[in-house]
Design a protein around this motif. Sequence first.
Motif, short mmCIF file in Angstrom:
data_model
loop_
_atom_site.label_atom_id
_atom_site.label_comp_id
_atom_site.label_asym_id
_atom_site.label_seq_id
_atom_site.Cartn_x
_atom_site.Cartn_y
_atom_site.Cartn_z
N ARG A 142 -21.41 2.66 -15.53
CA ARG A 142 -20.17 3.18 -16.08
C ARG A 142 -20.52 4.06 -17.27
N VAL A 217 -4.45 -2.24 -0.86
CA VAL A 217 -3.76 -1.05 -0.36
C VAL A 217 -4.51 -0.38 0.77
N ARG A 236 0.24 7.04 4.33
CA ARG A 236 0.75 7.68 3.12
C ARG A 236 0.45 9.17 3.13
N GLU A 241 3.62 10.22 -4.94
CA GLU A 241 3.76 9.10 -5.89
C GLU A 241 5.14 9.20 -6.45
N PRO A 242 6.10 8.36 -6.15
CA PRO A 242 6.00 7.20 -5.28
C PRO A 242 5.57 7.52 -3.86
N ASN A 243 5.01 6.51 -3.21
CA ASN A 243 4.42 6.72 -1.91
C ASN A 243 5.42 7.14 -0.84
N THR A 258 -7.30 3.40 5.22
CA THR A 258 -7.13 4.76 4.73
C THR A 258 -7.92 4.95 3.45
N ASP A 262 -7.07 11.53 -3.65
CA ASP A 262 -6.09 12.16 -4.53
C ASP A 262 -5.70 11.31 -5.72
N GLU A 263 -5.78 9.98 -5.56
CA GLU A 263 -5.36 9.16 -6.70
C GLU A 263 -6.41 9.19 -7.81
N PRO A 265 -9.40 11.61 -8.20
CA PRO A 265 -10.26 12.71 -7.76
C PRO A 265 -11.67 12.55 -8.32
N GLU B 101 -10.87 -0.70 -11.48
CA GLU B 101 -12.27 -0.46 -11.82
C GLU B 101 -12.46 0.07 -13.24
N GLN B 102 -11.43 0.72 -13.76
CA GLN B 102 -11.55 1.24 -15.13
C GLN B 102 -11.03 0.24 -16.16
N SER B 140 -11.77 12.06 -23.51
CA SER B 140 -11.78 11.30 -24.76
C SER B 140 -11.41 12.14 -25.97
N SER B 148 -6.82 18.63 -11.83
CA SER B 148 -6.31 17.89 -10.68
C SER B 148 -6.24 16.40 -10.97
N ALA B 149 -7.23 15.92 -11.71
CA ALA B 149 -7.20 14.51 -12.08
C ALA B 149 -6.04 14.22 -13.03
N ALA B 152 -2.80 14.11 -11.07
CA ALA B 152 -2.69 12.86 -10.32
C ALA B 152 -2.33 11.71 -11.25
N LYS B 155 1.30 11.96 -12.34
CA LYS B 155 2.20 11.63 -11.23
C LYS B 155 2.37 10.12 -11.14
N ALA B 159 5.81 7.71 -11.76
CA ALA B 159 6.28 6.78 -10.73
C ALA B 159 6.61 5.40 -11.29
N GLY B 181 -2.96 3.17 2.80
CA GLY B 181 -3.33 4.15 1.80
C GLY B 181 -2.39 4.19 0.62
N ALA B 182 -1.56 3.15 0.47
CA ALA B 182 -0.71 3.11 -0.71
C ALA B 182 -1.57 3.17 -1.96
N THR B 183 -1.03 3.70 -3.01
CA THR B 183 -1.85 3.92 -4.21
C THR B 183 -2.16 2.61 -4.93
N ILE B 184 -3.26 2.65 -5.67
CA ILE B 184 -3.63 1.50 -6.48
C ILE B 184 -2.55 1.23 -7.52
N ALA B 185 -1.96 2.31 -8.02
CA ALA B 185 -0.90 2.14 -9.03
C ALA B 185 0.23 1.29 -8.48
N TYR B 186 0.62 1.56 -7.25
CA TYR B 186 1.70 0.78 -6.66
C TYR B 186 1.25 -0.65 -6.38
#
Lengths: 352, 208
Positions: A142, A217, A236, A241-243, A258, A262-263, A265, B101-102, B140, B148-149, B152, B155, B159, B181-186
């Motif tokens: 890390r 997920v 998805r 987002e929302p999905n 899947t 994109d979540e 990059p 992971e973060q 930082s 792009s990050a 994302a 976004k 949500a 493939g739902a997002t980790i956030a969800y």
Amino acid sequence: MIDRGPPSAAFTLVNCSFPAMGTLAEVTAKFPVGPTGIANPADIAGPADTANAADPTSSTGIAVPPVPSAGQLGAALRALAEDIEQQLSRFRSDSDAARLGRAAGKPVAVGQHTAAVVARAISLREVTDGLFDPAPTIRYQRVPTGGSLAPIASSQTDGAGQHPAGRELQVMADGLVRLAPPGEPDFGAIGKGYAADLVLRACRDLGAVAALVAFGVSSISCWAAQGQPAWRIGVRSPGSEPNVALGVLSLRSGAVATSSNDEQPGHLRDPRTGQPVDESLVQATVLAPDGMTADAVSTALMVGGLALAVRLSERLPQVQTILVTPGAVLASPSLNDIFQVRQRQAHQPVTR
Amino acid sequence: MARGSAKSYLQPGHPASLDHVTSQDATDKRGAAPRSVVLDHGLSDPSVTPGSFHSAHRLRILAPLGLLAFGVAGCGPGAPPFDATVPLTDGVFVGESAPDEQGAYGRSTVTVSDGRISASRYVTVQANGSIKAEDYGKDSSGQVANRSAYRAAQKAVAAFDVYARELIEAGVPADVDKVSGATIAYGQFLEAATAALVASQQGQPSVD
């Protein structure tokens, strides 16, 4: 919940979820009820009933009433998932994965789950040309600022700047497993798919006539007996987002996984070079007979892109894919009957 | 628990039922006009609007017996599985997800009044303790190093309010059983909200 018509007196749906393998496992299982009508789970004897001894044919080994409550089902399946995680998790110091890392190349006796996953991982690494690798040569650390990952420098290259294809991982004749150092294997990419399949089988052993299991997920396994409606699994739409689903799979049995970029990059890396993958694919959805294959192939496709997809279509004809590129959605021809595309104007399906 | 005409969305032919799934206008990535049913839960907040299309990951609270109940188990080692037939107790309850992971984790704060969810807030807390907001996705030094990050990340932040509102609405229907493939956030939202509801069932308010 999907509308499958008015509640039926012949079946009841039981939903439960529980923490497992570092994520939330969610299970929906459909059970038939007796001729007297919908059974009240609270009236059914629980696992403490010694007269109702564990069914030896049940993979869980735990006695559960014919129509379990959410609590009873969750407890039974959680025990199974805990057993799997105990062997596979590299975050547990007493797991098989951790012991393989500490063994530094010496053979190690492992449990049944580890043995099954290792055997499958070896074949999946080979068929994906090393783009799925549970034991890559390159390890990651890390980065202190930003929290991103960076490869640990290694002097092992093949002269072209690429590292040898993974560390040696083998199942020996006596069933022992050996992993070349350094470090433990990472079964995270396929462990959830493996667990989803076993939990699904456990639901069937418990009398379910249909079941849908999702670990986190990414790993989904499902099955529906003859006469039961197919499960509807949305794929998805990348970047939503929302999905939002770009399409829906109608699936009676199999596993779906899947992978997308994109979540987060840049978080996907080529295990051979340690570098972030190019973004020829935005998202890869894989439909396979088993969870480990779906998980591994979806991960590998994000690294190998369309070129790998073409190779795998010949090597793994039972695997089907839905690939999202910056300009199109590509789907295996055999999915035409079961994949309903939603976003027709933005992405026209193109079969290959 | 929420009460109301929950039965309506189980009837075939209802706009939320499978029979009415149609292709969506792709020019609106969030889908066509929202299809949702707001249960009569006594909440008179005009600012609460139906959310967009969502997966069956969504939590729903059903009160009338005989209806299909979505039961979720409590999170955390040793936590008992959650039984959706157990009513919620009043108070303010907080639940948290496992870290990603973060090291970031989701935190859901749920207010229960008269046995119903009356308010909900969801945030993601980063490893350094800060909450993901307008700076989430910057490097930082506070700069947008990767556009792009950053997009994302923002976004996902946008949500969070939607997820929180949907928890109040309960019963927002889905026309799929699960989203691959739902997002980790969800996923983190789901986990945190589950934990908060388990705390409510166990009568363990976080704020008196």
